[in-house]
Motif scaffolding. Structure first.
Motif: not given
Length: 276
Positions: A27-40, A44-45, A56-61
């Protein structure tokens, strides 16, 4: 000539997503993967004593830090610890979300822009689409946007969807931070205290997909949550406000109505909004 787009990646440097987590790595991975922003995006988990520990999952941005608590102490302590940690790291805004929920693209940028323009707003929510574990839409939560309306109806309806909120960290700490005095209603306790000194508002647009998890706090700790809410209502009761009377009656009804029956009523009343 200055290129404004060149500074865009810096726009969220004072914002951090605050997510408490107890187990539920997927669920943590799913939620964090949903963020899509123009900036980094900074995250904090607060790992509330998970076994095995949250990774911490490895996710771009996304720039993700995991703050692990040695023992499970409950969401109230996890959030309090998270707010203090973000303050120590120099962040101004905490964007709440829970594991299993999903953010709408550009949610953080929209909320931060609003709060920069409205410095007296200490908490800003957004409309929320409630979905099943499989992602099927159930109903839409479209609370009022106006701070005065939210203040009037704070005990009558859920005016501020906690996982959709962006919070001004210095204001949260100024009113005493999250606390465990009203367990399972720590969000309402915080919002009521914030509204004594600041405003809370909503952006009237979709910002969050909220997963209705019947194993979550609202289901498994329902009687405690209702009891804490009733205590808050009595402490801050305003006899001149008709919504306080209605809210008291509503929560007494919730106390005797089975959880599944309550969810069915919500779906019937709010389902027509789900397609908007």
């Amino acid at each position: 000539m200055t290129n404004s787009s060149a500074t865009a990646p810096m726009a969220l440097d004072d914002v951090a997503v605050l997510m408490p987590a107890y187990n539920g790595q997927a669920d943590v991975d799913l939620t964090l993967a949903s963020f899509s922003e123009s900036a980094p995006v900074h995250v904090l988990i607060v790992d509330d004593g998970s076994t095995p520990p949250i990774v911490a999952p490895a996710l771009a941005n996304l720039r993700i830090e995991v703050l692990r608590l040695a023992q499970n102490g409950g969401i109230e302590r996890a959030l309090q610890t998270g707010i203090d940690a973000l303050a120590q790291r120099g962040f101004r805004y905490a964007a709440r979300i829970d594991a299993g929920d999903r953010a709408v693209p550009q949610r953080l940028a929209k909320q931060r822009a609003f709060m920069e323009q409205h410095p007296h707003v200490a908490g800003l929510g957004m409309w929320t689409q409630v979905v099943t574990r499989a992602g099927k839409p159930l109903f839409m939560l479209t609370p009022p946007a106006d701070p005065d309306a939210i203040r009037r109806m704070r005990f009558f309806r859920s005016c501020l969807a906690h996982p959709s909120m962006m919070l001004r960290i210095d204001a949260v700490r100024a009113v005493g931070n999250y606390r465990a005095e009203y367990r399972a209603a720590e969000d309402l306790d915080l919002f009521v205290r914030l509204m004594e000194r600041y405003d809370c508002a909503n952006l009237p647009e979709l910002g969050l997909y909220y997963e209705l998890n019947e194993g979550g706090i609202s289901a498994t700790r329902r009687r405690r949550q209702i009891g804490s809410t009733l205590r808050l209502q009595l402490r801050y009761f305003n006899a001149a406000n008709p919504y306080d009377w209605l809210g008291l009656a509503k929560n007494l009804l919730h106390l005797v109505m089975p959880y599944r029956a309550l969810q069915r009523v919500k779906r019937v009343l709010l389902a027509p909004r789900a397609s908007h």
